[in-house]
Design a protein around this motif. Structure first.
Motif, PDB file in Angstrom:
ATOM      1  N   ALA A   1       4.008   5.281  -6.365  1.00  0.00           N
ATOM      2  CA  ALA A   1       2.893   4.377  -6.674  1.00  0.00           C
ATOM      3  C   ALA A   1       1.636   5.176  -6.995  1.00  0.00           C
ATOM      4  O   ALA A   1       0.904   4.844  -7.935  1.00  0.00           O
TER       5      ALA A   1
ATOM      6  N   ILE B   1      -0.372   5.025 -10.532  1.00  0.00           N
ATOM      7  CA  ILE B   1      -1.796   4.693 -10.620  1.00  0.00           C
ATOM      8  C   ILE B   1      -2.562   5.805 -11.335  1.00  0.00           C
ATOM      9  O   ILE B   1      -3.406   5.526 -12.196  1.00  0.00           O
TER      10      ILE B   1
ATOM     11  N   LEU C   1       4.140  -0.294  -5.189  1.00  0.00           N
ATOM     12  CA  LEU C   1       2.755  -0.676  -4.889  1.00  0.00           C
ATOM     13  C   LEU C   1       2.669  -1.466  -3.587  1.00  0.00           C
ATOM     14  O   LEU C   1       1.704  -1.309  -2.832  1.00  0.00           O
TER      15      LEU C   1
ATOM     16  N   LEU D   1      -0.690  -7.454  -1.731  1.00  0.00           N
ATOM     17  CA  LEU D   1      -0.604  -7.327  -3.186  1.00  0.00           C
ATOM     18  C   LEU D   1      -0.745  -8.696  -3.850  1.00  0.00           C
ATOM     19  O   LEU D   1      -1.465  -8.833  -4.846  1.00  0.00           O
TER      20      LEU D   1
ATOM     21  N   VAL E   1      -4.817  -0.528  -7.285  1.00  0.00           N
ATOM     22  CA  VAL E   1      -3.483  -1.098  -7.067  1.00  0.00           C
ATOM     23  C   VAL E   1      -3.361  -2.408  -7.840  1.00  0.00           C
ATOM     24  O   VAL E   1      -2.363  -2.646  -8.524  1.00  0.00           O
TER      25      VAL E   1
END
Length: 146
Positions: free
Chosen positions: A11, A15, A65, A81, A105
Motif C-alpha cells: 500500500a 501511494i 489499503l 477506508l 489513502v
C-alpha cells in the motif's frame, strides 16, 4: 496469501507511486494507476491492460489499503477506508476530518475504484470482495500469531 505487513508495504509503494495530482484525462489517469499497481508489485507487466488481472490487482490494492488503515485502528481498517470514501457531509454522526496520511489513502482508493470502472462490471461488488479479502487475511494473520 500476503500478510498484513506485506500488504501495508505494498500500500505504501502504491501511494508513493501515484502522482499528485492525478491526471484529469481519464485514459491517462487509468495508465498512471496501472503503473502504480505495477510499481507496488500488485500487477505484473504482462498483465497491463488485461481486465481480469487489473481488476484482481485493484482488489488487492484496496485490500492492502485496508491493512494500512488497520495499522492505526486495529480491526477497523475496512470501516475506516469506507468512511474515507464516503462523502463526509452525508454522515449524520460527527466524524473527524482525515489527516494527510488518510487523505493519501483515500486518494489512492478513489483512483483504484476509478480504474475498476474500466476493468470490471460491478465496482461495488469488487469493494465488497475487498472487505472479504481483508477479513480473511486479518483473521489468518491473527491465527498464525496465536
Amino acid at each position: 496469501m500476503r500478510t498484513p505487513a506485506d500488504s501495508r508495504a505494498a500500500a505504501r509503494r502504491l501511494i508513493e507511486a501515484l502522482p499528485r495530482p492525478l491526471p484529469r484525462d481519464e485514459a491517462r489517469r487509468a495508465d498512471v494507476v496501472q503503473a502504480a499497481l505495477l510499481a507496488s508489485g500488485l500487477l505484473n507487466s504482462s498483465d497491463l491492460g488485461d481486465s481480469p488481472a487489473v481488476a484482481t490487482a485493484t482488489l488487492h490494492g484496496l485490500a492492502c489499503l485496508t491493512h494500512l488503515m488497520d495499522e492505526a485502528a486495529l480491526g477497523h481498517g475496512a470501516g475506516q477506508l469506507l468512511l474515507l470514501l464516503a462523502e463526509r457531509d452525508s454522515f449524520p454522526l460527527p466524524h473527524p476530518a482525515p489527516d494527510a496520511a488518510q487523505i493519501r489513502v483515500r486518494d489512492a482508493a478513489t483512483a483504484l475504484l476509478h480504474l475498476a470502472q474500466w476493468h470490471c462490471h460491478d465496482p461495488l461488488r469488487l469493494l465488497g470482495a475487498v472487505l472479504q479479502v481483508h477479513s480473511v487475511e486479518a483473521r489468518d494473520a491473527s491465527t498464525r500469531q496465536a
